[in-house]
Design an enzyme around this catalytic site. Structure first.
Site, mmCIF file in Angstrom:
data_model
loop_
_atom_site.group_PDB
_atom_site.id
_atom_site.type_symbol
_atom_site.label_atom_id
_atom_site.label_comp_id
_atom_site.label_asym_id
_atom_site.label_seq_id
_atom_site.Cartn_x
_atom_site.Cartn_y
_atom_site.Cartn_z
ATOM 1 N N LYS A 107 1.023 -6.827 20.660
ATOM 2 C CA LYS A 107 0.635 -5.900 19.402
ATOM 3 C C LYS A 107 -0.767 -5.808 19.556
ATOM 4 C CE LYS A 107 1.109 -7.896 15.224
ATOM 5 N NZ LYS A 107 -0.051 -7.965 14.925
ATOM 6 N N SER A 108 -1.666 -6.594 20.242
ATOM 7 C CA SER A 108 -3.338 -6.037 19.789
ATOM 8 C C SER A 108 -3.840 -5.623 20.840
ATOM 9 C CB SER A 108 -3.460 -7.970 20.018
ATOM 10 O OG SER A 108 -4.038 -8.609 19.477
ATOM 11 N N ARG B 56 -5.102 -1.677 20.070
ATOM 12 C CA ARG B 56 -6.071 -1.020 20.968
ATOM 13 C C ARG B 56 -6.101 0.448 21.493
ATOM 14 N NH1 ARG B 56 -6.971 -5.684 19.031
ATOM 15 N NH2 ARG B 56 -8.632 -6.809 18.491
ATOM 16 N N ARG C 249 -4.781 -8.307 1.607
ATOM 17 C CA ARG C 249 -5.389 -8.941 2.001
ATOM 18 C C ARG C 249 -6.464 -8.819 2.102
ATOM 19 N NH1 ARG C 249 -2.286 -9.403 7.857
ATOM 20 N NH2 ARG C 249 -4.106 -10.600 8.378
ATOM 21 N N SER D 148 -13.373 -14.513 13.874
ATOM 22 C CA SER D 148 -12.261 -13.239 14.125
ATOM 23 C C SER D 148 -12.437 -12.101 14.987
ATOM 24 C CB SER D 148 -12.328 -12.266 12.663
ATOM 25 O OG SER D 148 -11.493 -11.179 12.182
ATOM 26 N N ASP E 273 -1.487 -17.286 15.426
ATOM 27 C CA ASP E 273 -0.815 -16.518 14.912
ATOM 28 C C ASP E 273 0.922 -17.741 15.034
ATOM 29 O OD1 ASP E 273 -1.773 -14.312 14.083
ATOM 30 O OD2 ASP E 273 -1.551 -13.601 16.339
ATOM 31 N N LYS F 52 -3.028 -14.419 5.993
ATOM 32 C CA LYS F 52 -2.551 -13.718 6.871
ATOM 33 C C LYS F 52 -1.394 -12.769 6.348
ATOM 34 C CE LYS F 52 -4.772 -15.137 11.021
ATOM 35 N NZ LYS F 52 -5.585 -14.172 11.678
ATOM 36 N N ARG G 108 0.501 -18.467 5.194
ATOM 37 C CA ARG G 108 1.479 -19.083 5.818
ATOM 38 C C ARG G 108 1.517 -20.747 5.949
ATOM 39 N NH1 ARG G 108 0.849 -14.843 10.737
ATOM 40 N NH2 ARG G 108 2.084 -13.388 10.451
ATOM 41 N N ARG H 55 6.701 -13.125 11.224
ATOM 42 C CA ARG H 55 6.370 -14.573 12.113
ATOM 43 C C ARG H 55 7.088 -15.648 11.418
ATOM 44 N NH1 ARG H 55 3.309 -12.730 16.038
ATOM 45 N NH2 ARG H 55 1.102 -11.510 15.399
HETATM 46 C C1 S3P Z 1 -5.864 -9.915 16.331
HETATM 47 C C2 S3P Z 1 -6.934 -10.488 15.530
HETATM 48 C C3 S3P Z 1 -6.551 -11.954 14.866
HETATM 49 C C4 S3P Z 1 -4.635 -11.729 14.977
HETATM 50 C C5 S3P Z 1 -4.225 -10.417 14.341
HETATM 51 C C6 S3P Z 1 -4.134 -10.017 15.079
HETATM 52 C C7 S3P Z 1 -6.243 -8.420 16.509
HETATM 53 O O1 S3P Z 1 -7.084 -11.781 13.452
HETATM 54 O O2 S3P Z 1 -4.349 -13.269 13.997
HETATM 55 O O3 S3P Z 1 -2.738 -10.754 14.626
HETATM 56 O O4 S3P Z 1 -5.448 -8.033 17.560
HETATM 57 O O5 S3P Z 1 -7.576 -8.185 16.660
HETATM 58 P P1 S3P Z 1 -8.043 -12.148 13.153
HETATM 59 O O6 S3P Z 1 -8.939 -11.620 13.425
HETATM 60 O O7 S3P Z 1 -8.216 -11.636 11.429
HETATM 61 O O8 S3P Z 1 -7.981 -13.877 13.254
#
Ligand code: S3P
Length: 438
Positions: free
Chosen positions: A26-27, A31, A124, A167, A315, A342, A346, A388
Site C-alpha cells: 500500500k505504501s 507513492r 485524524r 513518522s 500497523d 490511526k 487501535r 486492520r
Molecule cells: C505509512 C506510514 C505509517 C503507517 C501507514 C503508512 C506510509 O504511518 O502507519 O500505514 O506509507 O508512509 P505514520 O507515518 O503516521 O507512522
C-alpha cells in the site's frame, strides 16, 4: 468502503495450508501514482494495489490532470508532467498516507487545492504536517488542525526539521515539499521509519541523501520516470503470518513479500517469541528486497515490545494482540501511542472487540498488556471501518471456539482486497457474505 456491507463468518477449522502471493504494498502504491505524476515521462507499474486507500490517491492524481492508463486493475501507465488545478476538493477518503503525502506535493504547486476525506480521515491529526510545511512557507488553512486542508500557493524554503515522532508520512510530506523549495530541506527522524519515499525518489534521480536518521533533499533536475513491479505488502502478509502461527498444523508460504527492514518488525518479534517463520530473500523489486515467507504453526512465549521495533511493526499491533493472547506469559507493549491516532484508536478498539470474544486486555496510554493462554469464544464483532481491525478479528475468529461474525468487513479492501478469498484458499473457514443474502 462504508457504502458496501460485507460480513465474515469465521470458524476454527483445518490447518492453514498452501502458497499465495499477497496484494501489492500500500505504501509503495500510493507513492507510485504520486511520484509517477511528478516524473518527466511515462512510468509503468505492475502489481499496483487496487484498494480503497490507493484508489483514492489514484483518483486525486487524475483530478490533477495526470493521465493514468489502466491496463488491468494492477497495471498502470502514468503520464507524468505538470499538475493542473483541480476543479473541486480532492477526496482522499480514508487514506492518511494519501492526504499527508499529497499535501507535501500540493504546497509546492502554483495553484490552490483543497484536500479532504471521509469523516474518519477528518478526525485524524494533520498538525503534524501543517506545522513543518508552514515553517517552509506553505499556506495551509485547516480548522483545529484537521482536514479539509485548504492550500494556497506560496514560495517554499528549505528547513531543518527535527521530527518529534518517527513518522514516514510526516517525513515524506516534508521531503516532497523540499522538492519545490529554495535551498536544502533536512529531516531528522528520532528513529527509523519506513524509507520508501527516500528509495523511490533516489531511484528517480532526486538530489536526496540519507545518512542514518538524517535525510537531505534539494529541488533538482527533472525526476526520471520508472518501470517497476510493486512487491507484496508485508503488513497484509502479517495477518496470514499470525493466523498460520496460531492455527495448529499450519504450513503456509507467502511469495513476493516486501522485506524492507523498516517493515518486518512483526516477523522479528514473532520469531523472538518462538514462531517458526523462514524468510528467504529472492531479489529486489522497486528498489525493495523481496522474498518468500514460510510460516509453520508454533507455540509462542510472551514478549516485551518497545523502542525502535514499534515503528517497524506499527500497523501490525492489532493482529499482534491476537498473537499475544496465545503466548505463554505476559506480553507488554510500550511506546506505541501512535496506535491511538490511526484509522481508529487501535488500542481501545481492539481491546473492546477482543473483549467481546471473552479476552482480557489491559490498555495502557502507550500500549497494552496481555496475559496469554486465553480461551476465546466466538461472538459478533465489528470492523469499525478500520481494515486492520476487521482482519485482526477474523484471525481471532480462527482461534476462537464456535462462530465469530465480523460486521463491517468491507473496509478490509482499504488495504487487502480479497482477504477472505486468500484465507479461504489457504483453507481457513471464512465465508464472506452480504447481509441481504444471508
Ligand atoms: C505509512 C506510514 C505509517 C503507517 C501507514 C503508512 C506510509 O504511518 O502507519 O500505514 O506509507 O508512509 P505514520 O507515518 O503516521 O507512522
Amino acid at each position: 468502503m462504508a457504502n458496501i456491507d460485507k460480513r465474515w463468518r469465521v470458524r476454527a477449522g483445518a490447518p492453514l495450508q498452501g502458497t499465495t502471493p499477497v496484494p501489492g504494498d500500500k505504501s509503495l502504491s500510493h507513492r507510485a501514482v504520486m511520484f509517477g505524476a511528478l516524473a518527466h515521462g511515462v512510468s509503468h507499474v505492475r502489481g499496483w494495489l487496487a484498494a480503497g486507500d490507493t484508489e483514492a490517491s489514484l483518483a486525486s492524481i487524475r483530478r490533477l490532470g495526470v493521465k493514468i492508463d489502466r491496463h488491468d486493475l494492477n497495471t498502470l501507465t502514468i503520464h507524468g508532467g505538470a499538475l493542473h488545478k483541480p476543479d473541486s476538493p480532492l477526496d482522499l477518503v480514508n487514506a492518511g498516507t494519501g492526504i499527508r503525502l499529497l499535501a507535501g506535493i500540493m504546497v509546492g504547486q502554483p495553484f490552490a487545492s483543497v484536500l479532504d476525506g471521509s469523516t474518519q480521515l477528518r478526525r485524524r491529526p494533520m498538525k503534524r504536517i501543517i506545522e513543518p510545511l508552514t515553517r517552509m512557507g506553505a499556506n495551509i488553512a485547516a480548522v483545529e488542525g484537521k482536514a479539509p486542508l485548504t492550500i494556497t500557493p506560496a514560495a517554499l524554503k528549505g528547513i531543518h526539521y527535527e521530527m518529534p515522532m518517527a513518522s514516514a508520512q510526516v517525513k515524506s510530506a516534508v521531503l516532497l515539499a523540499g522538492l519545490f523549495a529554495e535551498g536544502e530541506t533536512v529531516v531528522t527522524q528520532p528513529g527509523p521509519a519506513r524509507d520508501h519515499t527516500e528509495r523511490m525518489l533516489t531511484a528517480m534521480g532526486a538530489d536526496l541523501q540519507v545518512e542514518g536518521n538524517v535525510t537531505r533533499v534539494r529541488a533538482g533536475g527533472l525526476l526520471k520516470p520508472f518501470d517497476t513491479t510493486v512487491p507484496g505488502d508485508a503488513s497484509s502478509a502479517a495477518f496470514v503470518i499470525v493466523a498460520a502461527t496460531l492455527v495448529p498444523g499450519s504450513d503456509v508460504t507467502l511469495t513476493g513479500v516486501n522485506l524492507n527492514e523498516t517493515r518486518t518488525g512483526i516477523i522479528d518479534v514473532l520469531q523472538g517469541m518462538g514462531a517458526d517463520i523462514t524468510v528467504t530473500e529472492t531479489g529486489l523489486e522497486a528498489g525493495e528486497p523481496v522474498g518468500t515467507v514460510r510460516i509453520k504453526h508454533a507455540k509462542l512465549k510472551a514478549a516485551e515490545v518497545g523502542g525502535e521495533v514499534v515503528v517497524r511493526m506499527i500497523d501490525e499491533f492489532p493482529v499482534f494482540m491476537v498473537a499475544a493472547l496465545h503466548a505463554e506469559g505476559e506480553t507488554v507493549v510500550r511506546d506505541a501511542e501512535e496506535l491511538r491516532v490511526k484509522e481508529t484508536d487501535r488500542i481501545a478498539v481492539m481491546a473492546g472487540e477482543l473483549r467481546k470474544l471473552g479476552a482480557q486486555v489491559t490498555e495502557t496510554s502507550d500500549g497494552f498488556r496481555i496475559v496469554g493462554g486465553q480461551t476465546l469464544t466466538g461472538a459478533v464483532t465489528d470492523g469499525h471501518d478500520d481494515h486492520r481491525i476487521a482482519m485482526s478479528m477474523a484471525v481471532a475468529g480462527l482461534v476462537a471456539s464456535g462462530e465469530t461474525t465480523v460486521l463491517d468487513a468491507a473496509c478490509a479492501a482499504d488495504s487487502f482486497p480479497g482477504f477472505a478469498k486468500i484465507m479461504a484458499h489457504l483453507k481457513a473457514d471464512i465465508t464472506e457474505y452480504e447481509p441481504e443474502a444471508s
